[in-house]
Scaffold this active site. Structure first.
Site, PDB file in Angstrom:
ATOM      1  N   ASP B  14     -27.121 -24.080  36.645  1.00  0.00           N
ATOM      2  CA  ASP B  14     -28.365 -23.329  36.434  1.00  0.00           C
ATOM      3  C   ASP B  14     -29.193 -23.287  37.704  1.00  0.00           C
ATOM      4  O   ASP B  14     -29.921 -22.321  37.969  1.00  0.00           O
ATOM      5  CB  ASP B  14     -29.152 -23.989  35.294  1.00  0.00           C
ATOM      6  CG  ASP B  14     -30.281 -23.126  34.786  1.00  0.00           C
ATOM      7  OD1 ASP B  14     -30.385 -21.961  35.214  1.00  0.00           O
ATOM      8  OD2 ASP B  14     -31.076 -23.610  33.968  1.00  0.00           O
ATOM      9  N   HIS B 213     -34.847 -27.908  27.060  1.00  0.00           N
ATOM     10  CA  HIS B 213     -34.604 -27.411  28.421  1.00  0.00           C
ATOM     11  C   HIS B 213     -35.908 -26.746  28.874  1.00  0.00           C
ATOM     12  O   HIS B 213     -36.124 -25.561  28.658  1.00  0.00           O
ATOM     13  CB  HIS B 213     -33.444 -26.414  28.384  1.00  0.00           C
ATOM     14  CG  HIS B 213     -33.027 -25.890  29.715  1.00  0.00           C
ATOM     15  ND1 HIS B 213     -31.787 -26.124  30.262  1.00  0.00           N
ATOM     16  CD2 HIS B 213     -33.684 -25.151  30.646  1.00  0.00           C
ATOM     17  CE1 HIS B 213     -31.692 -25.536  31.439  1.00  0.00           C
ATOM     18  NE2 HIS B 213     -32.839 -24.930  31.702  1.00  0.00           N
ATOM     19  N   CYS B 246     -37.816 -20.096  40.643  1.00  0.00           N
ATOM     20  CA  CYS B 246     -38.552 -19.438  39.575  1.00  0.00           C
ATOM     21  C   CYS B 246     -38.169 -17.975  39.587  1.00  0.00           C
ATOM     22  O   CYS B 246     -38.010 -17.380  40.643  1.00  0.00           O
ATOM     23  CB  CYS B 246     -40.032 -19.601  39.866  1.00  0.00           C
ATOM     24  SG  CYS B 246     -41.103 -18.597  38.844  1.00  0.00           S
ATOM     25  N   ASN B 255     -36.801 -24.716  36.864  1.00  0.00           N
ATOM     26  CA  ASN B 255     -36.336 -25.870  36.119  1.00  0.00           C
ATOM     27  C   ASN B 255     -37.178 -27.123  36.362  1.00  0.00           C
ATOM     28  O   ASN B 255     -37.600 -27.381  37.487  1.00  0.00           O
ATOM     29  CB  ASN B 255     -34.909 -26.194  36.553  1.00  0.00           C
ATOM     30  CG  ASN B 255     -33.880 -25.327  35.845  1.00  0.00           C
ATOM     31  OD1 ASN B 255     -33.903 -25.211  34.628  1.00  0.00           O
ATOM     32  ND2 ASN B 255     -32.986 -24.714  36.613  1.00  0.00           N
TER      33      ASN B 255
END
Lengths: 309, 309
Positions: B14, B213, B246, B255
């Site tokens: 991710d 998350h 972002c 994150n």
């Protein structure tokens, strides 16, 4: 929910004090006016510490003289000692009878070494000084706020027993402080610790007599605020844009950013009296005044969204 | 306290997926090895989405083939569809019988528009695809994790009814997912909302079947984690150094940073199995690989402290 929270803005003092470059007096007052206009009802405006130590705030008297009168807005000015109080009273005299409400703030550290490095005395010696200073300020008709630093931890001593903060808070309240703000000066706190600290502190103070002054150095500030809200605390200090930086690292985070705090509070249904759009505009002004990006995350997210439009 | 929390590291997938520059396969594997060596027991390693869409992860098969075997460590790989699952199974075949445990992860959005933009189908259509995909993966002996995005809010639709996430989670669990991770994809969540969402979700899932998350776009990630901990959640996703940025702003936060999460958890007395010093070293490695400062606050505080020594 309709619950009310007071956001105590410390950017013009605690923020600008830690900026390398001094900001012009007129620019400071423009920032104060933007904050007051955005609905911040408590604003820490400047400090009467010695200009030898903090040249960034050497214009304290001019700032006090220029504070804008806004309904519902009051200011606070740091006074470290009798000389600082004299300078504040003189500045208020110069400002004239119609000046807006200004309170005095006094400060010390919960940990011995930090207090020595900062004030060159033990916490007990500082408390003895405050035994005359606080009543003197009260006698001049000033409200007095207390600050206790290093409650969550000391850069020199590590962990600090909450009992030390409790005994200081108890004495400050007895001397006539209306509120004492507890500082996580180096941003080491976690919510479990915040719960323990407040459990201890709420044995000597009402929730409205306490405020939390969290630093976001490790990203935990709002989690600590949440623990504070759950314990009944209703006043939280914050700095516009996270102004003030970090004692360790240029560009890293020190003070909790006002926008991050207000974003969370509003999302949770708390009333602050603050206008979000005007608050973001005040954050953008603060960035222009110091000439760099500020670390406040909600501010950056809003500015980036605005750019993307 | 001795309570155990699982930190689910998503940085290599991710995080790197959202970096402009592709990182070399060997460097990705070095990062994975550093994370596993630091005690991260669940690591999202890569994705078998189309390399046309995400060229940064085109080397997924090589990453899977090179995953280090570390006792107690398992990996997860994103598979968007049957073709992705085929590629994963093929890569595992190439890796040989002794490869470390690898699970598959499937994903969709709680909000219609986000799912359409991301997957070109409605959430219901995606769920119908997953009705064959999840059992197929399970039939091949793979554990399957589910991800639900935009649970706290959608960039196109705004607020999202928690009932939508609840019905998706219920179906994913029924299909055989062992856990579903709930995503605050755009970082708009607040702890009050997290409490409401979890109150709803815990009617259809056990606490250990859910993960959070959170994104830290507005500084609220750890406050939301705290609300999750209080509700009994024991798995939290995070990305080393806050890797991934972002969607709005280069340099801003996406994150939640693993170091910030672990700092808070350890401070609160939770056990994670993670070695703090090795975790900071992994964060420093991640910075070198992407060639920029990462937004993780605890990482920056630690690196600055190390420099000051």
């Amino acid at each position: 929910m309709g619950r009310r929270v007071t956001v105590y803005e410390v950017g013009p003092r605690d923020g600008l004090q830690n900026e390398a470059a001094a900001v012009a007096t007129g620019d400071k007052l423009a920032l104060v006016a933007a904050l007051a206009g955005a609905g911040l009802s408590r604003i820490e405006a400047t400090s009467f510490v010695s200009p030898r130590w903090i040249p960034q705030l050497a214009d304290g008297a001019d700032v006090v003289a220029g504070l804008p009168s806004v309904p519902g807005v009051s200011y606070v000015v740091l006074v470290p000692n009798a000389k600082g109080l004299d300078r504040l009273v003189e500045a208020l005299g110069r400002a004239g009878a119609g000046h807006p409400p200004v309170a005095a703030a006094v400060f010390l550290s919960a940990s011995e070494t930090h207090n020595r490095k900062n004030l060159n005395r033990t916490p007990d010696e500082t408390l003895r000084d405050l035994e005359s200073l606080v009543p003197a300020a009260r006698g001049m008709g000033l409200d007095v706020r207390g600050y206790v630093s290093t409650v969550w931890g000391c850069p020199y001593e590590g962990a600090v027993d909450p009992a030390r903060a409790a005994s200081i808070v108890e004495r400050l309240l007895a001397l006539g402080c209306h509120q004492v703000s507890l500082g996580d000066t180096i941003g080491v706190g976690n919510p479990e610790q915040t719960r323990r600290i407040l459990e201890r502190l709420l044995r000597v103070a009402r929730p409205d007599q306490l405020a939390l002054h969290m630093h976001d150095t490790r990203g935990t500030a709002l989690a600590n605020v949440l623990a504070g809200l759950d314990a009944g605390i209703t006043t939280f200090d914050a700095s516009i844009g996270g102004l003030g930086g970090c004692p360790y690292a240029p560009g890293a985070s020190g003070n909790l950013a006002t926008e991050d705090l207000v974003y969370m509070l509003h999302g949770m249904g708390y009333e602050t009296g603050i206008d979000w759009t005007k608050l973001i505009a005040a954050g953008a002004l603060a960035e222009r005044l110091v000439g760099r990006r500020l670390p406040g995350k909600a501010l950056q997210a809003e500015l980036a969204r605005a750019e993307a439009r």
